[in-house]
Design a protein around this motif. Structure first.
Motif, PDB file in Angstrom:
ATOM      1  N   ILE A  30       0.774  -1.451   0.001  1.00 33.23           N
ATOM      2  CA  ILE A  30      -0.169   0.055  -0.023  1.00 33.23           C
ATOM      3  C   ILE A  30       1.048   1.245  -0.051  1.00 33.23           C
ATOM      4  O   ILE A  30       1.785   1.656   0.552  1.00 33.23           O
ATOM      5  CB  ILE A  30      -0.810  -0.023   1.034  1.00 33.23           C
ATOM      6  N   ILE A  31       0.894   2.118  -1.085  1.00 31.16           N
ATOM      7  CA  ILE A  31       1.343   3.272  -1.061  1.00 31.16           C
ATOM      8  C   ILE A  31       0.693   4.198  -0.150  1.00 31.16           C
ATOM      9  O   ILE A  31      -0.274   4.874   0.089  1.00 31.16           O
ATOM     10  CB  ILE A  31       0.931   4.450  -2.279  1.00 31.16           C
ATOM     11  N   PRO A  32       1.753   4.825   0.661  1.00 27.15           N
ATOM     12  CA  PRO A  32       1.432   6.033   2.309  1.00 27.15           C
ATOM     13  C   PRO A  32       1.042   7.073   1.326  1.00 27.15           C
ATOM     14  O   PRO A  32       1.776   7.888   2.297  1.00 27.15           O
ATOM     15  CB  PRO A  32       2.376   5.683   2.856  1.00 27.15           C
ATOM     16  N   TYR A  33      -0.042   7.461   0.935  1.00 21.67           N
ATOM     17  CA  TYR A  33      -0.327   9.072   0.091  1.00 21.67           C
ATOM     18  C   TYR A  33      -0.904   9.884   1.367  1.00 21.67           C
ATOM     19  O   TYR A  33      -0.309  10.908   0.882  1.00 21.67           O
ATOM     20  CB  TYR A  33      -1.391   8.663  -0.721  1.00 21.67           C
ATOM     21  N   GLU A  34      -1.985   9.175   2.508  1.00 21.00           N
ATOM     22  CA  GLU A  34      -1.965   9.742   3.556  1.00 21.00           C
ATOM     23  C   GLU A  34      -0.865  10.475   3.955  1.00 21.00           C
ATOM     24  O   GLU A  34      -1.278  12.063   3.947  1.00 21.00           O
ATOM     25  CB  GLU A  34      -2.188   9.658   4.238  1.00 21.00           C
ATOM     26  N   ALA A  35       0.396  10.037   4.680  1.00 28.06           N
ATOM     27  CA  ALA A  35       1.554  11.129   4.270  1.00 28.06           C
ATOM     28  C   ALA A  35       2.322  11.663   3.846  1.00 28.06           C
ATOM     29  O   ALA A  35       3.090  12.508   4.480  1.00 28.06           O
ATOM     30  CB  ALA A  35       2.606   9.748   5.285  1.00 28.06           C
ATOM     31  N   LEU A  36       2.584  10.515   2.743  1.00 29.85           N
ATOM     32  CA  LEU A  36       3.116  11.558   1.299  1.00 29.85           C
ATOM     33  C   LEU A  36       2.401  13.449   1.147  1.00 29.85           C
ATOM     34  O   LEU A  36       3.382  14.122   1.116  1.00 29.85           O
ATOM     35  CB  LEU A  36       3.483  10.922   0.317  1.00 29.85           C
ATOM     36  N   LEU A  37       1.366  13.380   1.279  1.00 30.90           N
ATOM     37  CA  LEU A  37       0.762  14.492   0.698  1.00 30.90           C
ATOM     38  C   LEU A  37       0.672  15.494   1.871  1.00 30.90           C
ATOM     39  O   LEU A  37       0.137  16.512   1.731  1.00 30.90           O
ATOM     40  CB  LEU A  37      -0.830  14.336   0.643  1.00 30.90           C
ATOM     41  N   LEU A  38       1.238  15.054   2.859  1.00 31.45           N
ATOM     42  CA  LEU A  38       1.487  16.173   3.797  1.00 31.45           C
ATOM     43  C   LEU A  38       2.832  16.402   3.779  1.00 31.45           C
ATOM     44  O   LEU A  38       2.723  18.281   3.853  1.00 31.45           O
ATOM     45  CB  LEU A  38       1.865  15.182   5.390  1.00 31.45           C
ATOM     46  N   ALA A  39       3.619  16.058   3.106  1.00 32.01           N
ATOM     47  CA  ALA A  39       5.257  16.859   2.574  1.00 32.01           C
ATOM     48  C   ALA A  39       5.018  17.268   1.361  1.00 32.01           C
ATOM     49  O   ALA A  39       5.762  18.350   0.909  1.00 32.01           O
ATOM     50  CB  ALA A  39       5.994  15.838   2.918  1.00 32.01           C
ATOM     51  N   ASP A  40       4.291  16.344  -0.304  1.00 37.98           N
ATOM     52  CA  ASP A  40       3.756  17.013  -1.374  1.00 37.98           C
ATOM     53  C   ASP A  40       2.431  16.585  -2.055  1.00 37.98           C
ATOM     54  O   ASP A  40       2.151  15.817  -1.566  1.00 37.98           O
ATOM     55  CB  ASP A  40       5.373  16.112  -1.972  1.00 37.98           C
ATOM     56  N   PRO A  41       2.396  18.187  -2.025  1.00 35.14           N
ATOM     57  CA  PRO A  41       0.351  17.919  -2.007  1.00 35.14           C
ATOM     58  C   PRO A  41       0.475  18.181  -3.793  1.00 35.14           C
ATOM     59  O   PRO A  41      -0.746  18.438  -4.043  1.00 35.14           O
ATOM     60  CB  PRO A  41      -0.113  20.116  -1.955  1.00 35.14           C
TER      61      PRO A  41
END
Length: 151
Positions: free
Chosen positions: A11-22
């Motif tokens: 699973i790609i952790p988009y929830e976390a990734l999007l915090l640093a890069d919108p």
């Protein structure tokens, strides 16, 4: 707490990734080209770091911890793990890029020994279609920080 390497088809952790890069399309571009490590608490991903490696230099292209887990040392553990990983690869430098408005990130990296080495004026205002605001400050310039060590 456990740090483990992301495995293909995980699973790609988009929830976390999007915090640093919108920018989701940018995340999709670099994610698969990176060494990705997840920090988990009871098998729940609470943070992520993505590292791209080149011959003499590696770059943290994304590091983030979910909001409810921030301030608990998870980010520092991820950063320390990333530094160890890069040193094992025999890279001489580790860089990270952030915005002029990312006050907490700038402090976080400098506490870990990173030094500001370059400013890219207007990077965020020309590279992103929508304005990014943090801490009441418009993200305009990209700040590049570097950590170097002797072998």
């Amino acid at each position: 707490m456990e740090i483990k390497k992301w495995v293909e088809y995980g699973i790609i952790p988009y929830e976390a990734l999007l915090l640093a890069d919108p920018n989701i399309s940018e995340i999709k571009r670099y994610f698969y080209q990176s060494d990705v490590f997840l920090i988990e608490e009871e098998e729940y991903t609470v943070g992520v770091v993505c590292i791209q490696n080149k011959e003499d230099c590696s770059e943290i292209v994304n590091i983030a911890v979910l909001a409810e887990y921030q301030g608990l040392g998870y980010g520092k553990q991820l950063l320390d793990y990333a530094i160890s990983h890069v040193k094992q690869l025999r890279s001489k430098n580790l860089i990270v890029k952030t915005a002029n408005s990312s006050i907490q990130a700038l402090a976080f990296y400098q506490k870990a020994g990173f030094r500001m080495v370059e400013i890219v004026p207007d990077y965020f205002t020309t590279s992103y279609s929508e304005s990014i605001w943090e801490n009441g400050i418009l993200a305009q310039d990209q700040i590049i920080l570097q950590l170097s060590w002797m072998e």
